[in-house]
Motif scaffolding. Sequence first.
Motif: not given
Length: 163
Positions: A22-23, A25, A36, A45-46, A49-51, A93, A95
């Motif tokens: 899962e992701s 933002a 963040s 984290c990539s 973590y999307r942003g 984003l 997510t």
Amino acid sequence: MLPTALTEPAHAAAERLAARGESIAVAESAAGGLISAALVAVPGCSAFYRGGLVVYTLEGAKAQFAGAPRPAGLRGATEPFAGWLATTVAASLGTTWGLGETGASGPTGNPYGDPPGHSWAAVAGPNGVTARNLRTGSDDRAANMEAFAAAALTLLVEALTRD
């Protein structure tokens, strides 16, 4: 170096997010980017973590989320605003999860009359939105920012543990 009050819940959240594919933002305000920063400090984290955005004012939020419907009368530093930030950043984003944080870090209160040391965090996920209020009773800006970020990350871990 980030304090363990931030890195420990960030690592716990990262472990759960990565394991589940899962992701997330983040849209934060009074925490000033610490949420963040803690998530990005986790190696790998990539994978989750999307942003993130530091949306420091309501006007800034309007500009960042220009295409997102904002409920009438919504003001910053409230539970509904934190929830709106969380759901909107996740949708923007793409997510699984969104985390929103808003408040008054100090040394004075905000224009809405909230005292310093006041924050709302919200996590939006597959089963809805969970929010929590934090009042530190302090006007120490840096300490409040850290406390807000730690509380938001802890709320995220709790939400990930429930869902």
